[in-house]
Design a protein around this motif. Structure first.
Motif, short mmCIF file in Angstrom:
data_model
loop_
_atom_site.label_atom_id
_atom_site.label_comp_id
_atom_site.label_asym_id
_atom_site.label_seq_id
_atom_site.Cartn_x
_atom_site.Cartn_y
_atom_site.Cartn_z
N PRO A 158 -10.70 -13.15 -12.28
CA PRO A 158 -11.80 -12.75 -13.16
C PRO A 158 -12.32 -11.35 -12.84
O PRO A 158 -13.03 -10.76 -13.62
N ARG A 159 -11.96 -10.85 -11.67
CA ARG A 159 -12.44 -9.52 -11.30
C ARG A 159 -11.38 -8.46 -11.60
O ARG A 159 -11.54 -7.31 -11.21
N ALA A 160 -10.32 -8.86 -12.23
CA ALA A 160 -9.23 -7.95 -12.61
C ALA A 160 -8.76 -7.12 -11.42
O ALA A 160 -8.60 -5.90 -11.51
N LEU A 161 -8.55 -7.77 -10.30
CA LEU A 161 -8.16 -7.05 -9.10
C LEU A 161 -6.66 -6.92 -8.97
O LEU A 161 -6.18 -6.21 -8.10
N ILE A 162 -5.94 -7.65 -9.79
CA ILE A 162 -4.49 -7.68 -9.59
C ILE A 162 -3.79 -6.92 -10.70
O ILE A 162 -4.23 -6.92 -11.85
N ASP A 163 -2.73 -6.30 -10.31
CA ASP A 163 -2.07 -5.35 -11.17
C ASP A 163 -0.58 -5.45 -10.89
O ASP A 163 -0.18 -5.80 -9.77
N LEU A 164 0.25 -5.20 -11.87
CA LEU A 164 1.69 -5.23 -11.63
C LEU A 164 2.20 -3.80 -11.41
O LEU A 164 1.91 -2.91 -12.19
N VAL A 165 2.93 -3.63 -10.34
CA VAL A 165 3.36 -2.30 -9.92
C VAL A 165 4.87 -2.37 -9.65
O VAL A 165 5.34 -3.38 -9.14
N PRO A 166 5.63 -1.33 -10.02
CA PRO A 166 7.06 -1.38 -9.74
C PRO A 166 7.31 -1.61 -8.25
O PRO A 166 6.60 -1.08 -7.40
N ILE A 167 8.33 -2.39 -7.96
CA ILE A 167 8.51 -2.83 -6.57
C ILE A 167 8.82 -1.67 -5.63
O ILE A 167 8.53 -1.74 -4.44
N ASN A 168 9.35 -0.57 -6.18
CA ASN A 168 9.71 0.51 -5.27
C ASN A 168 8.57 1.50 -5.04
O ASN A 168 8.76 2.58 -4.55
N ARG A 169 7.37 1.11 -5.44
CA ARG A 169 6.20 1.94 -5.10
C ARG A 169 5.43 1.25 -3.99
O ARG A 169 5.07 0.08 -4.13
N ASN A 170 5.18 1.97 -2.92
CA ASN A 170 4.66 1.29 -1.75
C ASN A 170 3.30 1.77 -1.27
O ASN A 170 2.90 1.51 -0.17
N VAL A 171 2.60 2.49 -2.12
CA VAL A 171 1.27 2.96 -1.72
C VAL A 171 0.24 2.47 -2.74
O VAL A 171 0.42 2.67 -3.94
N TYR A 172 -0.76 1.76 -2.24
CA TYR A 172 -1.72 1.16 -3.17
C TYR A 172 -3.15 1.50 -2.78
O TYR A 172 -3.49 1.55 -1.61
N ILE A 173 -4.00 1.63 -3.79
CA ILE A 173 -5.43 1.71 -3.54
C ILE A 173 -5.92 0.28 -3.34
O ILE A 173 -5.71 -0.57 -4.21
N LYS A 174 -6.56 0.03 -2.23
CA LYS A 174 -6.97 -1.34 -1.97
C LYS A 174 -8.43 -1.56 -2.30
O LYS A 174 -9.17 -2.23 -1.56
N CYS A 175 -8.88 -1.00 -3.37
CA CYS A 175 -10.28 -1.18 -3.73
C CYS A 175 -10.43 -1.05 -5.23
O CYS A 175 -9.67 -0.31 -5.87
#
Ligand SMILES: Cc1cc2nc3c(=O)[nH]c(=O)nc-3n(C[C@H](O)[C@H](O)[C@H](O)COP(=O)(O)O)c2cc1C
Ligand SMILES: Cc1cc2nc3c(=O)[nH]c(=O)nc-3n(C[C@H](O)[C@H](O)[C@H](O)COP(=O)(O)O)c2cc1C
Ligand SMILES: Cc1cc2nc3c(=O)[nH]c(=O)nc-3n(C[C@H](O)[C@H](O)[C@H](O)COP(=O)(O)O)c2cc1C
Ligand SMILES: Cc1cc2nc3c(=O)[nH]c(=O)nc-3n(C[C@H](O)[C@H](O)[C@H](O)CO)c2cc1C
Ligand code: SF4
Ligand code: SF4
Ligand code: SF4
Ligand code: SF4
Ligand code: FES
Lengths: 439, 182, 202, 196, 368, 340
Positions: free
Chosen positions: F194-211
């Motif tokens: 419900p907080r829309a925290l999840i996102d689909l990202v190509p598997i070969n990208r390995n850097v994410y904003i964790k906020c």
């Protein structure tokens, strides 16, 4: 005489003894008030003042942003300090105007119009609209909208809701004892506005003095009847009250006007009277500060926007450890994360409970005991709705009555498995709305 | 049309081959089956009345029973017949051998589909041996006043067996007596 | 007891006492496969009733006028299954073309039934069945009625099963019990509940 | 090797009963005793093997429109053969399997394998598939029958294996017991799978 | 959570009725205590022993399974205890002690825990346990019954009223009235060959009619009411059961719909058809059917089991009527003398369908 | 059942008759079916036909549909999963996948990423003690959710329950962890949160904003329990050599079309709110002087100017600068750059 009532319903302990005997007293002008832009159903109001501006008591500070919206007025005089996010009595954050008092307490001029009943309907309606009145029984529907039924829906009956079936709360009760004449006048105004022939005042049997007083006042009124009702929750709910008083059923998904009825809270009637006669905007209301944790429970006439914490302070503060603060009654009210919320036009009470009373037990699987089915005043299948939502079967939930639920909480009250049926139903309604939007 | 005919024809070929093969195999197995059945019946009969020679007799109602005769003296050693009745969940069929006085020589349950472990225990000798030597009028389970101890937990099956034999035996006896009278 | 009584006995027997699924173990694949939703269960049930009735009728005729006179009873299996399969396929095509609505609710289940033990089972059982006096073999009408009631019996338990399974969809089953295991256990429980009808003397 | 793979897949990986859940009627009906289970299993194996062989042989000359009737005829023939042979040489078993012998015709495994495998593979592979699936079927039947016979009659293959004081739990060889036993066996398999 | 010092926030309502699951279950257990006391009084310590064995086994099994499933252990809520208790109530006092143990284990494991425990089971676990025992060890379940000391199994004590010298006149009839339960006698009297036999034995007098009359006369009914008969542990005394039922009704733990319609249906049907074929009816006939066998135990304590009965009000009426109908049908033409347990089980199976077909219309909603 | 032929010799009638009769039956039914299939032909989606062809035709119902044709219909028109046919086994699934054109290649598959590091469990600051239905969706609706951060994870595991592949678990810090092996990118969790925290990202990208907090920096620091909120300072955006990061509403977001996995942003973030899966495992480029022809292409693509060298001269990598993004490796016409 057999008292009237509706099918289903429950009998929670009424707990009114905390504040029932406290007459309404005035809450002194607070240091600051927080006036929310969403005190009602409909579009939030639009601010017409700016930060730093000085406002008079009663001055318009936010105006309706559409037909189904509301005017908001300053309830004290002082400085607009901030327009931003503040805690709303529903527990969430919401936009509001904060005013810091300058202790001048100067008010916009009011004028008395004793012949108010002879005014044309348009003027009456306009005064109600200008005063920014919304329903004070809880839902907060803008009153001027409710009082403008379409041509093809003639209204024949107006019912004043003096039921106050929520445990603990006593604000309507004390108001009926203090302002019975004004309430009656308010009822007459409403009847005139909607063109109704008949007026009724519904009061539950646990307020015998209010029934007696109202009956005395209405003795001479041919068209107005005081209806004594059996004590049963949720008698105050519109559809149940209408059924109890008139034996008419509001069609599912429909409004009371479909069967020629308008229901208004007694507090609303009082506000209407003041608005029409004095053109006084709705800037204060009666609120019960009650519950076992309040030192001296009181019924206070307080400016809209007063902070709950200030009100509690005025009542002598808290005794013991506070477990839960409920804005509204314990059956439908909202638990607050803190007392720093500004009351709104619909705030009829604040109930403070100790830790012990606040705790609830963990949910168990539904036993299928059918208690909830037996008492649901809307004749739904609460357990089935809850379970269907839990397992993502919205179709079934709708069949079991998801969209007819009035969220009275009776089902969750009786459930021996402690299932939070109403919360499941709420979740279901949200998901249903999402699903509909996608379609 | 030709296409449809072709389809029909292919199916015809398959059916024909299949039924041909089956018919052939049937000619091989059918006699064995028939022989086995006949042998079984004879064996059962001989087991009931050992050493006898059997002659088929057609009763007036069309049913069949057998006269057992001494192969040498041609003296009547007794009769065998089939009795059946509805048991608990199936029809229970019994083959019975009686002596000329209509005292039971032996019985054998030849067909039943009663509950395994209950009614199906009726084939056990501990149950069937009780019948030996009883007069047909006395064929009652003990609950009905007779001497036959029913199979534990399967009174219904036991009762049906006793009753069916009794009834059938009386019929056969009447038949013979009538026939003898004529 | 008149013929009506006979029909009553036949119905009770086929539906409750010797239920096709629970007592005779026939038609279990659709019983467990198509009982996940109530609507499909009802559709399937109706289709089974139809096919079982039809198959009973046609196989009775084949048996009586082809197999018995020419003494080729050993070809019963092949003749029956060929007939049933072709007939059902034919009916399906007809319905699909001429009554699309009916096809949607009922016809789609037809192919599923062709190769279903219950249908062939009832056809074979009819050839060896007796009336309640246990001497008169079934005649044409008896066979049809038996096919019909057997189908009804199948439908009753199929629909009840669907109801129970839909309830199980909304329960916290142990993980290993989910799906087929729980369906089988419910089937067992249903069979046990149907034991109440055992030994009826009607 | 491919042949052994086709042969063994029916034992565990594609086990027709525990994994594919097909052909339940005979499974439940005849597993009241191990000997019945074994008999039914082997009969089905024979039919499966033969029909696979034939179907794979004729796969090129079957027109699609009447494919199913043809397969059914083929299968039904072998079933009838089994029926007749069994009646002639194994009368007791024939009697206790009863109706379920002709019903092998409609056992979904057989038609299913004919269609899904034999009609697309060569004869050798089809035979392997048929034997493998058939033995897998037999194996499952024996497992179920073992549980049921021991619990419900106290015997295994007719030999007493429980102490004399054991009062057999009849339900195991009755209809409800059949369902419940299979249910629990499948749950057991699920549990083992989960552990992995 | 590191939030202990914060206020509690939960969704409305913030008040709750005091009734909880353990509360309900133990009340039902309490309501069954009179029946247990009566049984113990009549049959002695063994009745108590069997019952407690069943109950304790159920509790232990539930605890073990919950432990294995790694879910909270909730045996204190009393539902397992109740299941075990009711199962043992459905067994006669002459049964071997392992019978309630095995039955309770089956009831809890197959009847309840495989479905996820309390609230999820489709059919009444105790009755399933009983049906399981009936199917597994029918002999044990149907033989070895014990009569209450000083009384006949069938409740007919005044034998001379049937015939002065019944034992000599017809040993079979004598056997019947002394060693079969009331329903057993009634069932046997429906067997025409048996009836013909004993009547013939007695030299043509209508012995069967006399026995049946004695069975349904006031004196026997009294025995049925107080429990001076043979029967299962829990069903023996109508009085004790009614006492418990009244308590539950008063406490609002069970509803009136199922028992009323169940018993009402039995009343009507037994009045119409409950007599011997060909004989007339009597107002005592329904009372015979209601007080005998497990009807009261079933109607008040087992057909009312929440989990396995319909949710809707109308559904509960249908359920009650269905149970009544089946009970009478089984008693009159079925394979068993008593049909209560199977009829409830059967209706349990139909419960989801009944619920579907009787969904209530919301307040203010009109029928389509 | 067997009324037997008493003949032991193979007579013509014993075989001929059955052949005749059953053969005739076959002919009749074959004809009927053939004609009927023409007369009663109904138009259907060719893909449905194709799938019917592929399916075993056992009509066993194991798929839960009304027979094989019903299942085929459901696959094409009802969105039913393609792996439900039990008798068919894995071969059939593959064939159906082909018909439906559903073969997804594995390189560009997407996986789920949770943009919050509080984990909603141990690390969050609580607004109140929540008592209610233990699902995120329900809790989000009670006084704005129990955690102080109105953007962050509430930790009631709606995502975990929605994932039918068991790809989401909780690590020792109470954070929800997505198993990239198990995740199929179905997106069920994305919908569930419900907080829309999840996102689909190509598997070969390995850097994410964790906020995901859109609060202003100060506020975000106050409410965030994990102490790794994004405060919208923009340092990462400045550091990013390919301008993949943008700041909107006080929150950084990465454009994965551009991101090269270099991890510079992660090391620059003052609040450590960027997660770099490759940290510590990056290799650095090395140019084999043997093969280098001095084309300067590598120096041009290097985002951090770590490669230097004059035209036609051997180039060198400055180890102090190389960030291991590997951009140069595929560009080298001589393929002499290696990561070591
Ligand atoms: C969307 C909406 C539209 C409404 N429109 C009207 C209206 O046109 N006339 C009227 O009399 N009441 C109207 N109402 C008010 C309802 O009749 C009712 O008073 C209100 O929902 C609060 O009732 P409650 O507190 O029982 O829930 C409306 C309410 C809502 C939510
Ligand atoms: C369960 C429930 C209980 C209610 N109880 C009361 C009550 O006790 N008194 C009251 O005035 N309104 C009560 N209401 C609100 C009424 O339904 C209705 O909105 C109100 O009387 C309309 O008057 P108003 O628009 O003047 O507020 C209740 C609503 C619900 C859903
Ligand atoms: C599952 C089950 C199977 C039964 N099978 C038989 C049976 O095959 N034969 C039979 O006579 N009674 C059968 N019965 C009936 C009961 O055992 C019945 O109580 C018994 O026949 C009464 O006889 P008794 O007086 O010897 O106990 C069966 C009962 C059950 C529950
Ligand atoms: C009124 C009432 C009746 C009950 N009857 C039964 C019963 O007949 N059998 C049983 O196993 N449990 C019974 N229980 C206990 C409980 O509901 C039972 O264990 C659940 O069915 C298990 O999910 C009863 C409980 C109540 C409150
Ligand atoms: S379902 Fe809705 S209307 Fe019915 S009792 Fe529950 S909250 Fe009230
Ligand atoms: S009151 Fe609670 S336990 Fe009873 S049926 Fe309703 S939801 Fe289930
Ligand atoms: S729900 Fe789907 S997208 Fe989310 S983690 Fe699981 S498999 Fe991946
Ligand atoms: S659904 Fe969202 S809020 Fe809930 S646990 Fe998962 S990430 Fe956190
Ligand atoms: S084997 Fe599949 S339906 Fe019987």
């Amino acid at each position: 005489m057999r008292l009237k009532t509706f099918p289903g319903g429950i009998h929670p302990p009424d707990e009114k003894h905390y504040s029932a005997s406290a007459p309404i007293s005035n809450f002194p002008t607070p240091k600051r008030v927080i006036i929310h832009l969403s005190q009602h159903i409909g579009a939030p109001s639009t601010p017409v003042v700016e930060k730093g501006e000085r406002v008079q008591k009663g001055q318009l500070i936010a105006k309706a942003s559409g037909f189904v919206s509301l005017n908001q007025h300053a309830s004290i005089s002082g400085m607009v300090n901030k327009i931003g996010n503040f805690l709303h009595p529903t527990g969430a954050m919401s936009t509001a105007i904060e005013i810091i008092s300058d202790d001048q307490n100067d008010m916009i001029a009011l004028d008395d119009d004793p012949k108010y009943l002879d005014l044309p309907v348009d003027v009456l309606k306009e005064r109600i609209e200008n005063a920014g009145i919304c329903g004070m029984g809880g839902a907060g529907f803008p009153t001027h909208v409710k009082l403008s039924p379409p041509e093809d829906k003639p209204i024949d009956t107006v019912i004043l809701n003096g039921v106050e079936c929520e445990p603990y709360l006593t604000s309507d009760y004390r108001l009926m004892l203090r302002n019975s004449d004004e309430i009656l006048s308010g009822l007459k105004i409403i009847m005139k506005v909607v063109g109704a022939k008949k007026g009724m005042i519904g009061i539950e049997e646990n307020k015998p003095d209010a029934i007696a007083l109202m009956q005395k006042r209405c003795a001479k009124e041919k068209d107005i009847e005081v209806v004594a009702l059996k004590m049963q929750y949720p008698q105050g709910a519109e559809k149940q009250l209408i059924y109890a008083a008139t034996n008419r059923k509001v069609p599912a998904g429909g409004l009371p006007m479909a069967i020629g009825v308008v229901v208004q809270n007694v507090g609303t009637a009082f506000a209407i009277y003041e608005a029409v006669r004095y053109q006084k905007p709705l800037i204060d209301r009666v609120i019960s500060i009650t519950g076992p944790m309040v030192k001296t429970p009181m019924n206070l006439l307080a400016p809209i926007g007063s902070l709950y914490s200030d009100l509690v302070e005025h009542c002598g503060g808290i005794t013991g450890t506070l477990g839960k603060a409920i804005s509204g009654g314990p059956m439908m009210g909202f638990a607050l994360p803190s007392l720093e919320a500004g009351m709104t036009k619909g705030s009829s009470g604040l109930v403070l409970l100790g830790e012990e009373a606040a705790r609830s037990m963990a949910e168990h699987t539904c036993l299928r005991c059918a208690r909830c089915v037996d008492i649901c005043p809307m004749n739904l299948m609460p357990s089935m709705i809850a379970n269907s939502v839990k397992y993502d079967d919205l179709d079934m939930a709708v069949q079991a009555g998801l969209n007819d639920c009035i969220k009275c909480g009776s089902c969750a009250y009786v459930c021996p498995a402690q299932i939070r049926i109403v919360q499941w139903i709420d979740t279901g309604k949200i998901r249903y709305a999402e699903a509909q939007r996608k379609k | 049309m030709k296409y449809y005919l072709k389809l029909g024809f292919i199916l015809l070929i398959f059916c024909a081959i299949a039924s041909g093969v089956l018919a052939y195999i049937n000619t091989l197995t059918a006699p064995i089956i028939a022989e086995r059945k006949a042998r079984e019946a004879i064996e059962t009969r001989s087991a009931l009345i050992p050493g006898a020679e059997f002659h088929e007799v057609q009763a007036s109602d069309g049913s069949i029973f057998y006269e057992a005769r001494d192969p040498e003296t041609q003296e009547i050693m007794g009769y065998t017949f089939n009795a059946s009745d509805l048991g608990y969940s199936s029809t229970v069929q019994t083959m019975v051998g009686v002596d000329p006085d209509f005292k039971v020589i032996a019985i054998r349950i030849v067909d039943q589909a009663e509950t395994p472990g209950l009614g199906a225990n009726c084939t056990s000798p501990s149950f069937t041996d009780q019948y030996k030597g009883l007069a047909i009028e006395d064929l009652y389970v003990n609950k009905d006043g007779g001497v036959i101890v029913p199979i534990a937990g399967a009174t219904i099956t036991s009762r049906c067996i006793a009753n069916s034999i009794r009834k059938k035996a009386i019929e056969v006896r009447d038949e013979i007596n009538q026939g003898g009278g004529e | 007891m008149g013929y009506l009584g006979e029909i009553f006995v036949m119905a009770m027997t086929a539906i409750f006492i010797q239920n096709f699924v629970l007592a005779r173990f026939l038609g279990l694949c659709p019983y467990l496969g198509v009982s996940k939703k109530l609507d499909s269960a009802i559709g399937m049930g109706m289709a089974v009733i139809f096919v079982m009735t039809l198959a009973s009728a046609i196989t009775f005729l084949i048996n009586k006028y082809l197999l018995i006179p020419y003494n080729i009873m050993y070809l019963q299996t092949i003749a029956f299954i060929l007939t049933i399969a072709s007939l059902v396929q034919f009916v399906e095509m007809v319905i699909q073309k001429n009554a699309p609505a009916l096809y949607k609710s009922l016809g789609v289940f037809l192919p599923l039934i062709t190769t279903n033990c219950a249908v062939l089972g009832v056809a074979i059982l009819n050839t060896t069945a007796f009336r309640s006096d246990s001497v008169t073999p079934y005649n044409f009408l008896d066979s049809i009625l038996n096919g019909f009631f057997s189908g009804v019996g199948f439908t009753v338990v199929l629909v009840a099963m669907a109801g129970l399974r839909m309830r199980m969809d909304k329960a916290d089953l142990p993980k290993s019990m989910k799906g087929m295991p729980i369906a089988l256990i419910i089937a067992g429980i249903m069979a046990l509940a149907f034991y109440g009808f055992m030994g009826f003397q009607i | 090797m491919k042949f052994t793979k086709e042969l063994t897949k029916g034992f565990v990986k594609d086990n027709p009963i525990f994994v594919l859940v097909l052909g339940l009627c005979p499974t439940l009906a005849v597993t009241t005793s191990v000997i019945n289970g074994l008999g039914m299993g082997l009969a089905a194996t024979f039919v499966l093997m033969c029909s696979n062989t034939i179907v794979s042989m004729i796969k090129n000359i079957t027109p699609p429109k009447i494919r199913i009737p043809i397969y059914i005829v083929v299968i039904a023939s072998f079933v009838t053969i089994v029926d007749m042979v069994m009646a002639a040489y194994l009368p007791a078993l024939h009697k206790s399997l009863g109706l379920f012998i002709p019903l092998i015709v409609v056992n979904c495994i057989i038609l299913g394998r004919a269609e899904a495998f034999a009609s697309k593979n060569n004869v050798l592979m089809s035979i392997a598939d048929g034997i493998g699936m058939g033995l897998g079927f037999t194996l499952s039947l024996v497992v179920i029958a073992t549980v049921r016979e021991i619990l419900g009659a106290g015997t295994w293959l007719g030999m007493r294996v429980t102490p004399l004081s054991y009062d057999p739990m009849l339900i195991a060889i009755l209809a409800p017991g059949a369902f419940i036993t299979l249910g629990f066996l499948m749950a057991l398999i699920n549990m083992i799978k989960e552990k992995k | 959570m590191n939030s202990k010092d914060k206020l509690i926030v939960s969704p409305a309502p913030h008040m709750h009725d005091k009734t909880t699951i353990p509360n309900i279950m133990w009340h039902v257990v309490l309501a069954l205590v009179p029946a247990l006391l009566f049984a113990t009084y009549y049959w002695g310590f063994r009745a108590l022993l069997l019952t407690l064995t069943g109950a304790v086994t159920a509790v232990v099994c539930e605890a073990i399974i919950q432990k294995l499933r790694k879910v909270p252990i909730t045996v204190h809520d009393g539902s397992a205890f109740l299941t075990g208790l009711l199962l043992a109530f459905n067994i006669h006092v002459g049964a071997p002690i392992w019978l309630p143990i095995v039955g309770a284990a089956f009831a809890i494991i197959v009847g309840k825990q495989v479905f996820g425990g309390l609230g999820n089971n489709p059919v009444n676990p105790a009755l399933l346990g009983r049906a399981f025992l009936m199917a597994s060890w029918p002999t044990r379940m149907t033989s070895g019954w014990v009569a209450v000391k000083g009384f006949a199994m069938s409740g007919i004590n005044n034998l001379p009223r049937i015939a002065n010298n019944l034992q000599e006149l017809s040993p079979k009839a004598y056997d019947l009235v002394t060693s079969a339960t009331p329903l057993g006698v009634a069932k046997t009297l429906r067997d025409s060959s048996f009836v013909a036999d004993i009547n013939a034995q007695a030299g043509g007098i209508d012995l069967s009619g006399r026995i049946f009359n004695s069975l349904t006369e006031m004196e026997t009914l009294k025995n049925l009411f107080w429990g001076n008969i043979g029967g299962c542990i829990g069903e023996v005394s109508a009085f004790a059961l009614l006492l418990g039922a009244a308590y539950l009704l008063y406490k609002n733990i069970i509803g009136w719909r199922i028992p009323l319609f169940y018993i009402g249906t039995v009343f009507v049907l037994s009045f119409l058809f409950g007599g011997l074929p060909g004989s007339g009816s009597s107002i005592l006939l329904p009372f015979f059917h209601i007080f005998s066998g497990g009807l009261l135990l079933g109607a008040f304590f087992m057909a009312t089991d929440y989990t396995t009965t319909p949710l809707t009000k109308k559904g509960r009426i249908v359920f009650g009527i269905g149970c009544g109908l089946l009970t009478i049908v089984i008693r009159l033409v079925g394979g068993y003398p008593e049909g209560v347990s199977y009829s409830i089980l059967f209706m349990n199976v139909m419960t989801p369908l009944i619920d579907r077909l009787t969904m209530p219309k919301a307040f203010g909603r009109v029928k389509k | 059942m067997f009324i037997l032929l008493q003949t032991t010799t193979i007579s013509l009638s014993a075989i001929g008759l059955p052949v005749l009769i059953i053969g005739a039956l076959g002919l009749i039914f074959g004809l009927i079916l053939a004609v009927a299939s023409k007369v009663f032909a109904v138009e259907i989606d060719p893909r449905v036909e194709e799938i019917i062809e592929v399916l075993p035709g056992a009509n066993c119902g194991a798929c839960g549909q009304a027979g094989c044709a019903g299942y085929a219909e459901q696959i094409v028109n009802g969105g039913e999963a393609i792996d439900k046919c039990a008798p068919g086994g894995s071969d059939v699934v593959a064939q159906i996948a082909q018909i439906m054109g559903m073969e997804a290649s594995s390189s560009d598959r997407k996986v789920a990423v949770i943009h919050c590091s509080s984990g909603g469990h141990e690390n969050t600051n609580w607004k109140y003690q929540y008592e209610g239905v233990e699902t995120c969706k329900a809790a989000a609706n009670v006084a704005g959710g129990p955690n102080s951060c109105s953007w962050g994870c509430m930790g009631l595991n709606d995502c975990m329950r929605a994932c039918i592949f068991d790809a989401i678990s909780i690590d020792s810090n109470g954070m929800r962890l997505i198993d990239l092996e198990k995740c199929t990118g179905c997106g069920a969790c994305v919908k569930a949160c419900p907080r829309a925290l999840i996102d689909l990202v190509p598997i070969n990208r390995n850097v994410y904003i964790k906020c995901s907090s859109k609060d202003k920096g100060v506020e975000a620091r106050q409410v965030c329990g994990s102490l790794h909120p994004c405060i919208g300072c923009g340092i990462c955006a400045k550091k990013c050599p390919v301008d993949a990061i943008s700041i909107q509403n006080n929150l950084a977001s990465i454009d994965y079309e551009k991101c090269i996995n270099c991890g510079l942003c992660a090391s620059a973030c003052p609040t450590k709110s960027i997660l770099d899966l490759l940290v510590g495992t990056r290799k650095q480029a090395e140019i084999n002087p043997e093969g280098c022809i001095g084309c300067t292409i590598c120096a041009k693509v290097c985002p951090v100017q770590a490669i230097s060298g004059e035209l036609k001269k051997i180039h060198e990598v400055d180890k102090a600068k190389c960030i291991g993004c590997e951009l140069c490796v595929p560009k080298c016409p001589k393929k002499v750059i290696e990561m070591v």
